[in-house]
Design a protein around this motif. Structure first.
Motif, mmCIF file in Angstrom:
data_model
loop_
_atom_site.group_PDB
_atom_site.id
_atom_site.type_symbol
_atom_site.label_atom_id
_atom_site.label_comp_id
_atom_site.label_asym_id
_atom_site.label_seq_id
_atom_site.Cartn_x
_atom_site.Cartn_y
_atom_site.Cartn_z
ATOM 1 N N SER A 15 0.853 -1.194 0.000
ATOM 2 C CA SER A 15 0.000 0.000 0.000
ATOM 3 C C SER A 15 0.887 1.243 0.000
ATOM 4 O O SER A 15 2.069 1.168 -0.309
ATOM 5 N N GLY A 16 0.337 2.381 0.312
ATOM 6 C CA GLY A 16 1.095 3.622 0.332
ATOM 7 C C GLY A 16 0.779 4.488 -0.870
ATOM 8 O O GLY A 16 0.169 4.034 -1.848
ATOM 9 N N LYS A 17 1.184 5.745 -0.797
ATOM 10 C CA LYS A 17 0.862 6.697 -1.864
ATOM 11 C C LYS A 17 1.486 6.323 -3.198
ATOM 12 O O LYS A 17 0.860 6.473 -4.238
ATOM 13 N N LYS A 18 2.733 5.859 -3.186
ATOM 14 C CA LYS A 18 3.387 5.512 -4.450
ATOM 15 C C LYS A 18 2.610 4.409 -5.168
ATOM 16 O O LYS A 18 2.265 4.547 -6.342
ATOM 17 N N ASN A 19 2.348 3.327 -4.483
ATOM 18 C CA ASN A 19 1.630 2.222 -5.120
ATOM 19 C C ASN A 19 0.227 2.627 -5.538
ATOM 20 O O ASN A 19 -0.232 2.260 -6.625
ATOM 21 N N ALA A 20 -0.464 3.391 -4.703
ATOM 22 C CA ALA A 20 -1.809 3.845 -5.052
ATOM 23 C C ALA A 20 -1.767 4.775 -6.263
ATOM 24 O O ALA A 20 -2.575 4.646 -7.191
ATOM 25 N N GLY A 21 -0.825 5.710 -6.260
ATOM 26 C CA GLY A 21 -0.707 6.634 -7.380
ATOM 27 C C GLY A 21 -0.375 5.930 -8.686
ATOM 28 O O GLY A 21 -0.963 6.213 -9.734
ATOM 29 N N LEU A 22 0.573 4.989 -8.629
ATOM 30 C CA LEU A 22 0.942 4.252 -9.844
ATOM 31 C C LEU A 22 -0.217 3.380 -10.337
ATOM 32 O O LEU A 22 -0.412 3.227 -11.545
ATOM 33 N N TYR A 23 -1.000 2.847 -9.409
ATOM 34 C CA TYR A 23 -2.174 2.066 -9.786
ATOM 35 C C TYR A 23 -3.186 2.948 -10.531
ATOM 36 O O TYR A 23 -3.701 2.573 -11.580
ATOM 37 N N VAL A 24 -3.449 4.134 -9.988
ATOM 38 C CA VAL A 24 -4.402 5.051 -10.634
ATOM 39 C C VAL A 24 -3.899 5.441 -12.024
ATOM 40 O O VAL A 24 -4.666 5.446 -12.999
ATOM 41 N N LEU A 25 -2.624 5.745 -12.132
ATOM 42 C CA LEU A 25 -2.067 6.104 -13.443
ATOM 43 C C LEU A 25 -2.222 4.964 -14.439
ATOM 44 O O LEU A 25 -2.587 5.193 -15.602
ATOM 45 N N GLU A 26 -1.943 3.752 -13.992
ATOM 46 C CA GLU A 26 -2.095 2.593 -14.877
ATOM 47 C C GLU A 26 -3.536 2.439 -15.335
ATOM 48 O O GLU A 26 -3.800 2.218 -16.519
ATOM 49 N N ARG A 27 -4.468 2.572 -14.414
ATOM 50 C CA ARG A 27 -5.899 2.447 -14.754
ATOM 51 C C ARG A 27 -6.336 3.526 -15.746
ATOM 52 O O ARG A 27 -7.201 3.298 -16.573
ATOM 53 N N LEU A 28 -5.718 4.710 -15.656
ATOM 54 C CA LEU A 28 -6.066 5.811 -16.550
ATOM 55 C C LEU A 28 -5.274 5.789 -17.853
ATOM 56 O O LEU A 28 -5.519 6.592 -18.753
ATOM 57 N N GLU A 42 6.793 14.086 4.054
ATOM 58 C CA GLU A 42 7.695 12.959 3.835
ATOM 59 C C GLU A 42 7.009 11.760 3.191
ATOM 60 O O GLU A 42 7.607 11.077 2.361
ATOM 61 N N ASN A 43 5.761 11.516 3.525
ATOM 62 C CA ASN A 43 5.080 10.364 2.955
ATOM 63 C C ASN A 43 4.764 10.546 1.469
ATOM 64 O O ASN A 43 4.246 9.648 0.828
ATOM 65 N N ASP A 44 5.103 11.682 0.904
ATOM 66 C CA ASP A 44 4.899 11.951 -0.517
ATOM 67 C C ASP A 44 6.149 11.685 -1.350
ATOM 68 O O ASP A 44 6.077 11.635 -2.584
ATOM 69 N N LEU A 45 7.312 11.553 -0.721
ATOM 70 C CA LEU A 45 8.573 11.510 -1.456
ATOM 71 C C LEU A 45 8.706 10.317 -2.396
ATOM 72 O O LEU A 45 9.270 10.452 -3.483
ATOM 73 N N GLN A 46 8.209 9.149 -2.023
ATOM 74 C CA GLN A 46 8.324 7.980 -2.904
ATOM 75 C C GLN A 46 7.533 8.178 -4.185
ATOM 76 O O GLN A 46 8.029 7.884 -5.276
ATOM 77 N N LEU A 47 6.317 8.662 -4.092
ATOM 78 C CA LEU A 47 5.527 8.919 -5.291
ATOM 79 C C LEU A 47 6.139 10.070 -6.080
ATOM 80 O O LEU A 47 6.190 10.033 -7.310
ATOM 81 N N ALA A 48 6.652 11.068 -5.386
ATOM 82 C CA ALA A 48 7.280 12.204 -6.063
ATOM 83 C C ALA A 48 8.436 11.747 -6.948
ATOM 84 O O ALA A 48 8.628 12.261 -8.052
ATOM 85 N N ALA A 49 9.200 10.767 -6.481
ATOM 86 C CA ALA A 49 10.331 10.260 -7.253
ATOM 87 C C ALA A 49 9.891 9.432 -8.459
ATOM 88 O O ALA A 49 10.677 9.196 -9.368
ATOM 89 N N ALA A 50 8.626 9.023 -8.490
ATOM 90 C CA ALA A 50 8.153 8.122 -9.546
ATOM 91 C C ALA A 50 7.420 8.826 -10.682
ATOM 92 O O ALA A 50 7.163 8.211 -11.712
ATOM 93 N N VAL A 51 7.080 10.098 -10.518
ATOM 94 C CA VAL A 51 6.302 10.796 -11.548
ATOM 95 C C VAL A 51 7.141 11.866 -12.252
ATOM 96 O O VAL A 51 8.241 12.184 -11.822
ATOM 97 N N GLY A 52 6.588 12.415 -13.325
ATOM 98 C CA GLY A 52 7.323 13.350 -14.159
ATOM 99 C C GLY A 52 7.482 14.741 -13.595
ATOM 100 O O GLY A 52 8.512 15.379 -13.791
ATOM 101 N N SER A 53 6.493 15.263 -12.903
ATOM 102 C CA SER A 53 6.553 16.616 -12.348
ATOM 103 C C SER A 53 5.971 16.613 -10.949
ATOM 104 O O SER A 53 4.934 15.995 -10.710
#
Length: 106
Positions: A15-28, A42-53
């Protein structure tokens, strides 16, 4: 384990923001490099490192502020390398450069 507003977030590794965010992006059908993310803690940093902006209007954690400063310095260095000895400044909101550990100019 991450921290949000000074409190520990404990959750399963899937779970976590990164996995949730990547899941939503994949679905879209959106590639991570095409996505933007607004973050502040701090809990945003993993997802921040995974996206373009990534945009950081007001960091609420020291780790985010440090990441922002590091990315701004990296962006300034990259700008000077590309265009010569031209200064770079960071304005709010700032955008994090994925994988660079921080924030870059927008």
């Amino acid at each position: 384990l991450t921290f949000n507003l000074g409190h520990a977030d404990v959750y399963p590794t899937i779970s976590g923001k990164k996995n949730a965010g990547l899941y939503v992006l994949e679905r879209l059908g959106v590639l991570p490099k095409e996505a933007a993310f607004l973050c502040d803690d701090e809990n945003d940093l993993q997802l921040a490192a995974a996206v373009g902006s990534v945009f950081v209007p007001q960091p609420t954690a020291t780790s985010v502020a440090e990441a922002a400063a590091a990315a701004a310095a990296a962006a300034a260095t990259a700008t000077r390398a590309e265009t010569g000895p031209v200064g770079a400044s960071v304005t709010q909101p700032t955008a994090m450069t994925p994988g660079a550990g921080g924030v870059a100019n927008t």
